[in-house]
Enzyme design. Structure first.
Site, PDB file in Angstrom:
ATOM      1  N   LYS A  93      -6.302  -1.692  -1.678  1.00  0.00           N
ATOM      2  CA  LYS A  93      -5.393  -1.118  -0.676  1.00  0.00           C
ATOM      3  C   LYS A  93      -6.147  -0.726   0.588  1.00  0.00           C
ATOM      4  O   LYS A  93      -5.640  -0.869   1.706  1.00  0.00           O
ATOM      5  CB  LYS A  93      -4.655   0.085  -1.264  1.00  0.00           C
ATOM      6  CG  LYS A  93      -3.666  -0.336  -2.363  1.00  0.00           C
ATOM      7  CD  LYS A  93      -3.188   0.871  -3.136  1.00  0.00           C
ATOM      8  CE  LYS A  93      -2.196   0.451  -4.224  1.00  0.00           C
ATOM      9  NZ  LYS A  93      -1.976   1.535  -5.191  1.00  0.00           N
TER      10      LYS A  93
ATOM     11  N   GLY B 275       6.655   3.001  -8.302  1.00  0.00           N
ATOM     12  CA  GLY B 275       8.003   3.204  -8.809  1.00  0.00           C
ATOM     13  C   GLY B 275       8.900   2.092  -8.302  1.00  0.00           C
ATOM     14  O   GLY B 275       8.699   1.566  -7.206  1.00  0.00           O
TER      15      GLY B 275
ATOM     16  N   GLY C 139       3.072   2.675  -1.789  1.00  0.00           N
ATOM     17  CA  GLY C 139       4.471   2.715  -2.225  1.00  0.00           C
ATOM     18  C   GLY C 139       5.459   3.023  -1.122  1.00  0.00           C
ATOM     19  O   GLY C 139       5.629   2.250  -0.183  1.00  0.00           O
TER      20      GLY C 139
ATOM     21  N   VAL D 282       0.815  -1.215   0.000  1.00  0.00           N
ATOM     22  CA  VAL D 282       0.000   0.000   0.000  1.00  0.00           C
ATOM     23  C   VAL D 282       0.847   1.263   0.000  1.00  0.00           C
ATOM     24  O   VAL D 282       1.816   1.388   0.755  1.00  0.00           O
ATOM     25  CB  VAL D 282      -0.955   0.058   1.226  1.00  0.00           C
ATOM     26  CG1 VAL D 282      -2.156  -0.834   1.008  1.00  0.00           C
ATOM     27  CG2 VAL D 282      -0.250  -0.306   2.504  1.00  0.00           C
TER      28      VAL D 282
END
Lengths: 168, 328
Positions: free
Chosen positions: B211, B305, B140, B138
């Site tokens: 999430k 990312g 990042g 969740v």
């Protein structure tokens, strides 16, 4: 609860303003604003004060009586019944799903009404977008009105976007 | 600390490259991508693997499977970063349960098994006296699970609101700031690599709902599932709606919210004042927690990312090392 704006006149002596405002809390009211304009003195030793308060509708007369007892003259009273406001955004075929009917669902409740509506229709057959302001007598009435709107919108395939703050 | 790494996509490569660059006392002794695997108790040559992988080749021996790595490699922590399957959680669920049964810790970024089988997996970890950590599932790089588990001890969390999908936030930001249509903003998100060819998982609000389920279960142990979340996506939002919100100095964002006292689990587009702390731009994520002692707290950071997700994974691995002295 109603929202009331009052124009008061009282003697310009120490402690008088506090004495004048005390009956508001005694009658179950909340003070929203007090505007005290000293420069607008018209007569010697007398001041004008504007107050905006919220209080149970039935106790307004009692409040005025109590203020009079404190030597305060209530010069003017204005009330607004629908004090809870909420702004929403609607997306869908708002006009062609009978906008009057949508608005009437709220307006006929007796406790809430649509007070503003701004509609943008970008092109024929494209979904339109609207900003709607609903006013209601209190928070509970607002929730009921919103539930009615949600149900109507669901039937008409209109997306209702609510604000985060007021739901928090 | 010996680690077996399953999955060598963007996240897996991010982890491998950070281990290579920073050391961190982590040795990778097992590794698998979708087609191959390697086991080397002395430590795999990461540099060589990354070169091979970037050249489009399988990372290791095609006769070695991910399950072979789980069963036979010599590791303390299994790092499960294979692609998410939200309907079954497989094959990640089998990888995770097998490692836990062997008494190995597990760190994962895989939302499927955590959203579907949270209680079952944590119980299994408990039974075998090991850790299962899932910070990377969740938001990042935001260490939201660590904050909830350790940073807010003694607090009662009353509500959670968040922006948990960078793709949706990017689209709404572009629509709001540039007056783009939904279709134009989506095309731009695709061009930038923020949206998948089939964007429905993001724009229909399913990803943030998953999430939300993971966070709600982590905070309140509610045992909720995706079916209990009321979901509305952003694919019906018009630039006119954003313009109307703008007239009130407000904007529209896709908000995931959980308020257990009201049995509320919802993902929906909402109107927020532009000055609201949750109104972040581009692909950023943000989470606000309402607590009884600490009041309202908002955390903002990159939601996706390669390296950002690796940060969450590596944080979990090193946390386990600190907690369990036995690991070396």
């Amino acid at each position: 609860m109603v929202q009331v704006s009052m124009k008061l006149e009282m003697k310009d002596t120490p402690g008088q303003l506090v004495r004048a405002l005390k009956p508001i809390s005694d009658t179950g009211g909340n003070i929203i604003a007090v505007i005290h304009q000293r420069e607008s003195l018209t007569r010697a030793e007398v001041i004008d004060v504007q107050v905006v308060i919220e209080l149970p509708e039935k106790r307004l007369e009692e409040l005025v009586a109590r203020m009079n007892e404190q030597g305060v003259t209530v010069q003017r009273i204005g009330t607004e019944r629908l004090i809870h406001k909420k702004s929403l955004i609607l997306i869908g075929h708002i006009m062609h799903t009978d906008l009057t009917d949508t608005v009437d669902h709220i307006d006929t409740t007796g406790y809430a009404e649509v007070s503003e509506l701004e509609l943008i229709m970008p092109a024929i057959a494209e979904p339109s977008s609207a900003r709607m302001m609903i006013k209601a007598t209190n928070a509970e009435a607002m929730n009921k009105a919103l539930e009615i709107l949600r149900q109507v919108a669901r039937k008409k395939d209109i997306l209702v976007i609510e604000s985060l703050e007021e739901n928090g | 600390m010996k680690v077996a790494l399953l999955g060598l996509g963007s996240v897996g490569q991010g982890i491998a490259s950070m281990v290579l660059k920073k050391g961190l006392g982590i040795t990778i002794t097992g590794l698998a991508d979708s087609k191959s695997g390697i086991i080397d108790a002395k430590g795999i040559n990461i540099e060589e693997i990354l070169v091979r992988k970037r050249g489009g080749n399988p990372a290791g021996d095609t006769s070695v499977s991910a399950m072979d790595v789980v069963q036979n490699a010599d590791y303390d922590v299994l790092v499960e970063v294979t692609p998410t399957n939200i309907s079954t959680g497989e094959p990640a669920r089998t990888h995770i349960t097998s490692a836990l049964r062997k008494g190995r810790h597990v760190v994962t970024s895989n939302k499927g098994p955590i959203a579907l089988h949270h209680r079952e997996l944590l119980t299994l970890a408990d039974t075998h006296h090991v850790s299962l950590r899932y910070e990377a599932t969740v938001c990042g790089a935001i260490p939201i699970i660590h904050i909830l588990e350790h940073g807010l001890l003694g607090n009662q969390v009353k509500a959670l609101h968040g922006i948990m999908n960078g793709t949706c936030n990017f689209i709404l930001t572009r629509m709001s700031e540039e007056g783009l249509s939904y279709e134009q903003a989506l095309a731009e998100a695709r061009e930038m690599g923020y949206a998948e060819a089939d964007p429905s998982y993001d724009v229909k609000g399913i990803d943030p709902a998953i999430k939300l389920v993971i966070l709600a279960n982590a905070i309140w142990n509610l045992g909720v599932t995706l079916h209990e979340v009321e979901i509305t996506g952003i694919d019906q939002i018009t630039p006119e709606a954003l313009r109307l919100a703008g007239e009130d100095d407000a904007t529209i964002r896709l908000i995931a919210e959980a308020i257990p006292a009201r049995q509320l689990l919802r993902v929906s587009p909402r109107i927020l004042p532009r000055s609201h702390p949750l109104v972040v731009k581009g692909t950023l994520n943000a989470v606000t927690l309402e607590t009884d002692m600490a009041g309202s707290l908002t955390f903002i950071g990159k939601g996706a990312g390669s390296i950002e997700t690796a940060s969450a994974i590596i944080g979990d691995i090193l946390f386990i090392r600190e907690q369990y002295d036995g690991c070396s």
